[in-house]
Design a protein around this motif. Sequence first.
Motif, short mmCIF file in Angstrom:
data_model
loop_
_atom_site.label_atom_id
_atom_site.label_comp_id
_atom_site.label_asym_id
_atom_site.label_seq_id
_atom_site.Cartn_x
_atom_site.Cartn_y
_atom_site.Cartn_z
N ILE A 358 34.67 70.55 107.89
CA ILE A 358 35.22 68.25 108.32
C ILE A 358 33.95 67.69 107.84
CG2 ILE A 358 36.75 67.40 109.30
CD1 ILE A 358 37.57 69.74 110.30
N PHE A 359 34.01 67.14 107.64
CA PHE A 359 32.94 65.47 106.56
C PHE A 359 33.95 64.40 106.70
CE2 PHE A 359 29.93 63.35 104.21
CZ PHE A 359 29.08 63.32 104.96
N TYR A 360 33.46 62.89 107.82
CA TYR A 360 34.18 62.02 107.91
C TYR A 360 32.98 61.70 107.41
CZ TYR A 360 37.41 59.17 110.26
OH TYR A 360 38.52 58.30 109.93
N SER A 390 37.47 59.49 104.99
CA SER A 390 36.96 58.22 104.40
C SER A 390 37.18 57.54 105.79
CB SER A 390 37.14 58.01 103.26
OG SER A 390 36.83 56.58 102.53
N VAL A 391 36.67 56.40 106.35
CA VAL A 391 36.88 55.15 106.83
C VAL A 391 36.03 54.10 107.00
CG1 VAL A 391 36.04 56.46 108.94
CG2 VAL A 391 37.11 55.13 109.71
N GLY A 392 37.10 53.00 107.52
CA GLY A 392 35.92 51.27 107.11
C GLY A 392 36.52 51.26 106.98
N GLU A 393 37.06 50.96 105.32
CA GLU A 393 37.10 50.28 104.02
C GLU A 393 38.01 50.56 103.38
OE1 GLU A 393 33.63 49.13 102.19
OE2 GLU A 393 32.72 50.30 103.47
N CYS A 412 38.15 70.19 98.64
CA CYS A 412 38.87 69.63 99.46
C CYS A 412 39.77 68.56 99.04
CB CYS A 412 37.60 68.92 100.23
SG CYS A 412 36.24 70.53 100.37
N PRO A 413 40.79 68.22 100.25
CA PRO A 413 41.60 67.06 100.48
C PRO A 413 40.69 66.13 100.91
CG PRO A 413 42.83 69.25 101.36
CD PRO A 413 41.47 69.34 100.96
N ILE A 414 40.97 65.19 100.42
CA ILE A 414 40.52 63.61 100.64
C ILE A 414 41.54 63.23 102.27
CG2 ILE A 414 38.90 62.01 100.36
CD1 ILE A 414 38.14 62.48 97.98
N VAL A 415 41.20 62.82 103.37
CA VAL A 415 42.11 61.73 103.88
C VAL A 415 41.48 60.30 104.20
CG1 VAL A 415 43.33 63.47 105.38
CG2 VAL A 415 40.82 62.87 106.03
N ASP A 416 42.02 59.76 103.78
CA ASP A 416 41.36 58.11 103.83
C ASP A 416 42.69 57.50 105.03
OD1 ASP A 416 40.73 55.47 103.73
OD2 ASP A 416 41.70 55.11 101.37
N THR A 417 41.58 56.90 105.85
CA THR A 417 42.45 56.81 107.27
C THR A 417 42.05 55.19 107.66
OG1 THR A 417 40.09 56.83 108.76
CG2 THR A 417 41.52 59.58 108.31
N TRP A 418 43.60 55.00 107.62
CA TRP A 418 42.90 52.83 108.15
C TRP A 418 43.52 53.12 109.27
CZ3 TRP A 418 46.21 50.20 111.03
CH2 TRP A 418 46.67 48.54 110.93
N TRP A 419 42.69 51.92 109.84
CA TRP A 419 42.80 51.75 111.56
C TRP A 419 41.47 51.32 112.12
CZ3 TRP A 419 39.47 54.40 115.57
CH2 TRP A 419 38.45 54.97 115.02
N GLN A 420 41.81 50.19 113.80
CA GLN A 420 40.99 50.03 114.04
C GLN A 420 40.24 49.52 115.41
OE1 GLN A 420 44.17 46.70 113.28
NE2 GLN A 420 42.68 45.15 112.08
#
Length: 659
Positions: A358-360, A390-393, A412-420
Amino acid sequence: MDNKNIESALHETRQFPPAPAFAAAAHPNVGELAALHAAAERDHVGFWADQARSALQWHKPFTQTLDESDAPNYRWFADGQLNVSVNCTDVHLAQHGDKAALIFEAEQGAVRRLSYRELHAEVCRFANALRNLGIGRGDRVILYLPLVPEAIIAMQACARIGAIHSVVFGGFSALSLRDRIEDAGARLLITADGGHRGGNVIELKAACDKALSEGGASIEQVIVLQHTAHDVPMQAGRDLWWHDVVSGQPDHCEPEWVGAEHPLFLLYTSGSTGKPKGIQHSSGGYLLGAKLTAQWVFDLKPADVFWCTADVGWITGHSYVAYGPLANAATVVLYEGGPTWPDAGRFWRIIQDHRVSIFYTAPTALRALMKLGDHIPQQYDLSSLRLLGSVGEPINPEAWMWYRSVIGQDRCPIVDTWWQTETGSILISPVPGVTATKPGSCTRPLPGIVADIVDDEGHSVTTPDTGGYLVIRKPWPAMLRTIWNDNERYVSTYWERFQNRYYVAGDSANRDADGYFWIMGRIDDVLNVAGHRLGTMEIESALVAHLRVAEAAVVGRPHEIKGEAVFAYVVCRGERPTGDTREFVEELRKWVGEQLGAIAKPDEIRFTDNLPKTRSGKIMRRLLRTIARGEEITQDISTLENPGIVEQLRGDDGSGKGR
Ligand code: WT7
C-alpha cells in the motif's frame, strides 16, 4: 464566495470500479460498508460509541459519548480513560510481538527493522527517560527530528506519559521553530545532530541553538539524537544525548492513563492571518479516527506493508505513519531521504525491495516523478502493490491516470483522500473494495461523516456540479478540539460563518450527479504548495521584515508540479529596483527561507511602485491573482485608487524579474 453557482468546469466521465478479486477480499466490502453507513445514519452518536468500544482498549470505559454543552467545543468519550501508546504497542505484543512494526531505510541505504516488541521496549525506555527528566502529564514537548524511528518512538513515548507533543517539520527555519516553542510554552525540545536529505546534511541542532538563543525561554532541556554523527556543540546543563538519557532505562513503563479528551498533540498549521495555529487533538477521538480510517480506506490486512511517504511533521505523518497503522498492528515503511536520491528510481526501488503493498503519497510527488519518464518505474518490480493513495491537494486527472496505469499497472484501486490537519483523519475518500472511482474526485464521505456543500446562506447546494462551501454538519470524534491558547480563533475560523451550525473546512467543492465530491480549492488566503499549507500573510510578514521592503502581497499561481507556486509583489523602500534584480531577488528568497523555511520561498518576485488598492485601502488580491496567472482582467478595476499600476504589475513596462 467567488465560485458560488459557477458550474464546475471539470467533466470527468471515466469510472473505475474495483477489480472483482480485490472487492471480494476487501474489508469493508459492499455489504459491510452499507451496514456502517446505515448504522451511522440511524444513530450518529450511537454509531461512534459502538466503534469506540470495539476499536480501542479502554482503561476505564466511557459512559457519555458526545458532550455538546460547550459546542462548538465538542467533547467525545470524555469520562473514558485510555493510553494511546498502549493501544499502538502493548495490545499487539501477545499476537504480533515479532511482527515488523517499522522498516526504516536511511538515505544512504541502511535498513533497520523494529518488531512490535522492540518498538514497545524503545518507547518504554524513552518514556522512562522523559519521566526521569521531570516531564509528565500535560507538559509540551517539541520534536524537531528527521524521519527516523526515533521520531515515532518519541511521539509514542510522549503519549505514554501524557505529555503533549508538537512536531515541527525539519524543513522549518529556526525562527519558525522558536515561534512554535513559545506559543506552546514547551519545556523540552527533542532534536538530532542533523538529518539527511538529497545527499546533504540538514543542520537541525544548529537551528535549535539559534531558536533558543533568540527566545524559546520555556525550554529547560534539549535531547539530541546522534544520527548524522557530525560534530555539534552541546551546551552543558541544557543539552543531553539521547543515548545517554535512555541508557540503563528499563524496557517497561507504567502508562499514564488519561481522559479521552486529554490533548495528545498540537500541530501548527498556517491560516489566513500571520500566526500559525496550534491545532489541538485529543487522545481517544483522534486515535479512533486514525485507526478506523486506516482500516476502512487502506483495507489493511495482516501481510500488508504500508508506506505513507509523509514526514511526521505533517498531519499525514501523524495519522498514517505514527498512529493509525500502528494501532492496527501494520508494518510501516519509513524512509528518511529525498524521492530522487541518489537517482530517480529511489521510491520505486523502496517499493520493490520492501515489497510495499500500500503506497500513499502526494500529487506533487507524483507529478515530479511522472515528469522523469515511465521508463524509470518500469525498471522496477512493482508487483507487490495492491492499493495506491493520494493526499494533500486535488490530483489532476492526468497524474491520476499515470498513477493508475504506470505505477498500479491498472491493477490497484486509487484512494484520493480528502481531509485536513484539523479533521484528524480522512473524511471523504473511496473505500477501495467498494467505490467506483473517478479521476480527480475524492468521491464520498466515510461512515459517520456528514459532509455537505452549502451556499452563502448555508443552504445545501443540491444542483449537481455547483460550487459552494464544504462543511461537515455533525461533529466527529477525530475533529480538532481547539486552537491552542486561542479558542476565539477556533470559533471564528471554523464555525462562525454559519452561526456555529457546521464545521467550515475552508475549501470550496461541488458534487456531481452521483453525489461524488470534487474539491475546487481554498476559499481563504491560504496557498497549497506541494501539498503544504502556507498562509499568504505569513510570507508577506516575512518579506516586510526585510529592511528594504516596505510592502508585499503574496498570491498563488498554478504550478505544474507543486500545484501552486508562491508569487510575491514587493514594494521597496526608496527606489523600485530595476535592471538586473536577480541578486536582490535571491536575497529576498533566502530571507523568507530563513524566516519560515525553504518551502515558503517565493518562486517569483515582482517589484512594483505600489500595490493595487481600493479607495478604502484594501489590497485587491483577486486582481493580483489574475495578473500572476497571466489571465485576462475581467474584474472591475474602476474602484482602484491607482489604475496606472496595472501595467507595472503585469511587468509590461520593462520592470520585473527576467524582463
Ligand atoms: C487542505 C488541508 C490532509 C493531509 C495533508 C494536507 C487540501 C487535502 C485533498 C484532496 C483536494 C485536498 C484541501 C485541505 N487537500 N487533501 N484529496 N483533494 N484537496 O493537510 O495541510 O491540513 O491541508 O489540503 O485544501 O483543506 P493540510
